[in-house]
Motif scaffolding. Sequence first.
Motif, PDB file in Angstrom:
ATOM      1  N   GLY A 195       0.815  -1.218   0.000  1.00 11.51           N
ATOM      2  CA  GLY A 195       0.000   0.000   0.000  1.00 11.51           C
ATOM      3  C   GLY A 195       0.842   1.259   0.000  1.00 11.51           C
ATOM      4  O   GLY A 195       2.049   1.237   0.279  1.00 11.51           O
ATOM      5  N   GLU A 196       0.152   2.344  -0.322  1.00 11.04           N
ATOM      6  CA  GLU A 196       0.831   3.627  -0.537  1.00 11.04           C
ATOM      7  C   GLU A 196       1.533   4.135   0.721  1.00 11.04           C
ATOM      8  O   GLU A 196       2.573   4.766   0.643  1.00 11.04           O
ATOM      9  CB  GLU A 196      -0.218   4.655  -0.977  1.00 11.04           C
ATOM     10  CG  GLU A 196       0.337   5.733  -1.861  1.00 11.04           C
ATOM     11  CD  GLU A 196      -0.783   6.597  -2.392  1.00 11.04           C
ATOM     12  OE1 GLU A 196      -0.743   7.791  -2.103  1.00 11.04           O
ATOM     13  OE2 GLU A 196      -1.690   6.071  -3.063  1.00 11.04           O
ATOM     14  N   HIS A 197       0.956   3.814   1.895  1.00  9.23           N
ATOM     15  CA  HIS A 197       1.513   4.345   3.142  1.00  9.23           C
ATOM     16  C   HIS A 197       2.965   3.889   3.353  1.00  9.23           C
ATOM     17  O   HIS A 197       3.742   4.565   4.009  1.00  9.23           O
ATOM     18  CB  HIS A 197       0.649   3.942   4.343  1.00  9.23           C
ATOM     19  CG  HIS A 197       0.709   2.480   4.656  1.00  9.23           C
ATOM     20  ND1 HIS A 197       0.023   1.535   3.917  1.00  9.23           N
ATOM     21  CD2 HIS A 197       1.394   1.793   5.596  1.00  9.23           C
ATOM     22  CE1 HIS A 197       0.271   0.337   4.407  1.00  9.23           C
ATOM     23  NE2 HIS A 197       1.099   0.463   5.430  1.00  9.23           N
ATOM     24  N   MET A 198       3.300   2.735   2.775  1.00 10.64           N
ATOM     25  CA  MET A 198       4.645   2.193   2.973  1.00 10.64           C
ATOM     26  C   MET A 198       5.657   2.806   1.990  1.00 10.64           C
ATOM     27  O   MET A 198       6.859   2.753   2.220  1.00 10.64           O
ATOM     28  CB  MET A 198       4.575   0.672   2.781  1.00 10.64           C
ATOM     29  CG  MET A 198       5.787  -0.100   3.247  1.00 10.64           C
ATOM     30  SD  MET A 198       6.187   0.144   4.960  1.00 10.64           S
ATOM     31  CE  MET A 198       5.389  -1.257   5.702  1.00 10.64           C
ATOM     32  N   MET A 199       5.128   3.418   0.905  1.00 14.33           N
ATOM     33  CA  MET A 199       6.019   3.862  -0.168  1.00 14.33           C
ATOM     34  C   MET A 199       7.007   4.940   0.287  1.00 14.33           C
ATOM     35  O   MET A 199       8.206   4.827   0.061  1.00 14.33           O
ATOM     36  CB  MET A 199       5.199   4.373  -1.351  1.00 14.33           C
ATOM     37  CG  MET A 199       6.050   4.687  -2.566  1.00 14.33           C
ATOM     38  SD  MET A 199       5.077   5.354  -3.898  1.00 14.33           S
ATOM     39  CE  MET A 199       4.636   6.946  -3.244  1.00 14.33           C
ATOM     40  N   GLU A 200       6.471   5.974   0.957  1.00  9.75           N
ATOM     41  CA  GLU A 200       7.329   7.092   1.391  1.00  9.75           C
ATOM     42  C   GLU A 200       8.459   6.578   2.277  1.00  9.75           C
ATOM     43  O   GLU A 200       9.623   6.909   2.096  1.00  9.75           O
ATOM     44  CB  GLU A 200       6.497   8.121   2.181  1.00  9.75           C
ATOM     45  CG  GLU A 200       5.453   8.828   1.356  1.00  9.75           C
ATOM     46  CD  GLU A 200       5.992  10.087   0.717  1.00  9.75           C
ATOM     47  OE1 GLU A 200       7.085  10.522   1.105  1.00  9.75           O
ATOM     48  OE2 GLU A 200       5.321  10.599  -0.195  1.00  9.75           O
ATOM     49  N   GLU A 201       8.077   5.728   3.253  1.00  3.83           N
ATOM     50  CA  GLU A 201       9.050   5.170   4.190  1.00  3.83           C
ATOM     51  C   GLU A 201      10.092   4.328   3.443  1.00  3.83           C
ATOM     52  O   GLU A 201      11.294   4.439   3.679  1.00  3.83           O
ATOM     53  CB  GLU A 201       8.284   4.319   5.226  1.00  3.83           C
ATOM     54  CG  GLU A 201       9.131   3.595   6.239  1.00  3.83           C
ATOM     55  CD  GLU A 201       9.761   4.518   7.265  1.00  3.83           C
ATOM     56  OE1 GLU A 201       9.334   5.681   7.351  1.00  3.83           O
ATOM     57  OE2 GLU A 201      10.706   4.069   7.945  1.00  3.83           O
ATOM     58  N   ALA A 202       9.598   3.490   2.505  1.00  2.00           N
ATOM     59  CA  ALA A 202      10.506   2.583   1.772  1.00  2.00           C
ATOM     60  C   ALA A 202      11.493   3.379   0.926  1.00  2.00           C
ATOM     61  O   ALA A 202      12.673   3.034   0.853  1.00  2.00           O
ATOM     62  CB  ALA A 202       9.701   1.634   0.896  1.00  2.00           C
ATOM     63  N   LEU A 203      11.017   4.444   0.303  1.00  2.00           N
ATOM     64  CA  LEU A 203      11.918   5.219  -0.554  1.00  2.00           C
ATOM     65  C   LEU A 203      12.960   5.989   0.269  1.00  2.00           C
ATOM     66  O   LEU A 203      14.045   6.282  -0.228  1.00  2.00           O
ATOM     67  CB  LEU A 203      11.130   6.169  -1.462  1.00  2.00           C
ATOM     68  CG  LEU A 203      10.300   5.460  -2.548  1.00  2.00           C
ATOM     69  CD1 LEU A 203       9.563   6.468  -3.415  1.00  2.00           C
ATOM     70  CD2 LEU A 203      11.156   4.560  -3.424  1.00  2.00           C
ATOM     71  N   THR A 204      12.647   6.285   1.539  1.00  2.00           N
ATOM     72  CA  THR A 204      13.669   6.927   2.373  1.00  2.00           C
ATOM     73  C   THR A 204      14.761   5.927   2.757  1.00  2.00           C
ATOM     74  O   THR A 204      15.851   6.312   3.169  1.00  2.00           O
ATOM     75  CB  THR A 204      13.093   7.531   3.672  1.00  2.00           C
ATOM     76  OG1 THR A 204      12.537   6.471   4.450  1.00  2.00           O
ATOM     77  CG2 THR A 204      12.036   8.583   3.406  1.00  2.00           C
ATOM     78  N   LYS A 205      14.452   4.631   2.667  1.00  2.00           N
ATOM     79  CA  LYS A 205      15.459   3.606   3.009  1.00  2.00           C
ATOM     80  C   LYS A 205      16.473   3.408   1.872  1.00  2.00           C
ATOM     81  O   LYS A 205      17.482   2.741   2.059  1.00  2.00           O
ATOM     82  CB  LYS A 205      14.780   2.255   3.294  1.00  2.00           C
ATOM     83  CG  LYS A 205      13.727   2.291   4.372  1.00  2.00           C
ATOM     84  CD  LYS A 205      14.319   2.202   5.743  1.00  2.00           C
ATOM     85  CE  LYS A 205      13.229   2.197   6.795  1.00  2.00           C
ATOM     86  NZ  LYS A 205      13.729   2.371   8.133  1.00  2.00           N
ATOM     87  N   VAL A 206      16.148   3.916   0.685  1.00  2.87           N
ATOM     88  CA  VAL A 206      17.098   3.810  -0.430  1.00  2.87           C
ATOM     89  C   VAL A 206      18.257   4.768  -0.152  1.00  2.87           C
ATOM     90  O   VAL A 206      18.041   5.930   0.201  1.00  2.87           O
ATOM     91  CB  VAL A 206      16.414   4.178  -1.770  1.00  2.87           C
ATOM     92  CG1 VAL A 206      17.428   4.196  -2.906  1.00  2.87           C
ATOM     93  CG2 VAL A 206      15.288   3.197  -2.068  1.00  2.87           C
TER      94      VAL A 206
END
Lengths: 426, 95
Positions: free
Chosen positions: A265-276
């Motif tokens: 889901g979208e809620h995880m996207m922002e967090e996941a992209l900060t882990k890059v």
Amino acid sequence: MEQQAIWAIGIFLVIYAVIISEKIHRTIVAMIGGIVMVAFGIVGQEAAIEHIDFNTLGLLIGMMIIVGVTAETGLFKYIAVIAAKKAKGEPVRILIALSAITALASAFLDNVTTVLLMVPVTFSITRQLRVDPIPFLIAQIMSSNIGGTATLIGDPPNIMIGSAVDELSFMDFIVNLAPVAAIIMAVHIPIFVFLFRKSLRTTEELKRTIMELDEKELLTDLKLLRTCLTVLTLTILGFFAHQALHLESATVALAGGFLLLLLTGEHMMEEALTKVEWTTIFFFVGLFVLVSGLVETGVISQLAAQAIEWTGGDVTAASMLILWLSAIASAFLDNIPFVATMIPMIQEMGNMGVSNLEPLWWSLALGACLGGNGTLIGASANLIVSGLSGKEGYPITFLKYSIYGFPLMILSIVISSVYIYLRYLV
Amino acid sequence: MLSYCFNEQVIQITESSDENDVQFLIKVLQKDPYVEKMQKVRRFFDDNRVYTDVLFYALADHTYKVIVRIDFYADFILELMKHRLLESVEWKSGQ
């Protein structure tokens, strides 16, 4: 030599020196180097973009997304605590287990990501046992670099080689590098235990506290965990089949990463992209353009011709030269820019008539990956672990690390030399 | 020095200290919603990039052993308070 080539060498050497000095962040320096190459007209903008290897970048980004989301589930802490309990709280066995887990994880995940996952668990377990965490951290640094050698996706040099050489598949890396990585780990583990034996002692009471831990509490989101494990398995299967599927490894990794974001889901996207780790990604971009200046002006061709002259075009001599040069250079320099320079040189040696390039590629992979174990500045994982350890009050100095790291690195390169010789050159 | 009170029907806290650390043994007696609150406290310290500040060890029956570095004592107590695992916190002067 043409004026453009002299400028390219000058810019390359200045940028390389500033990267080594560590006075300015390496990403900024590499990007400025790439921009200067374009701005001085040494390489055109279109040509510069063509030299940026999207396969390396896409593979790193895709895997960073998958690992970033999976780490949120507590899986890696769960595995470490299970291992500590299986070891019955015995520090020697825990050191062996955590080293083995680090090596295995590093084979399939980026080394920096692996150590970032292992370091907090190591502090937690060693504090509970009241033992010095430094032996565990040094063993993990070395295990991550050895484990990372085993696969195409384990360490940036391998990602870069796999991306540059179409004939080398994910399976080729495993078949050719995993056996020697396993042998080196098997040799290193008893040495770790022997070297650190005096620090690996605790009381029976403290060992019992490890056995009392409830590992299930660490798994915070079982639904997310199932999704992550499914996607991770599919992605790794995709790597095994990427050549048969006619897909680049970056396509597989990015498909896995974005399938996971679609499912979570979208809620995880922002967090996941900060882990890059965008700093690492831009470091690669700058380096590819920087090295393109040397390629476009013919400097790399001249270096390749020189190497062939030194070795007389003999594959055995060239393999050993590349293996040992890569190892010593990677112990003191960042192995990513080194490999970025060596890849076009080996390709050029192929163009100049060296027919059997395979041992040269494996020599470069082994030298660049294992050489990183030589000193504290040899690989990103080493710097990350020592930085974190120092911040937590357990400094690992350059000298302290090198006393263990350098002789063990030389041992691993001796083993690799024998392996390369017996497997490819006899 | 910080002093705190908690509801003994909900949670039990015992505390001991040595030179560098304070050790808490926290037993959550009412699972809902306090176990989840305890996990939020844990997540806060897991995510804050200081790895040895507050270390959580989950034991059986919703019991947690927590090793807190002395310089993070106040942070830990205030985080428990923030999630209403404590009822009151106050600075006791002269101690």
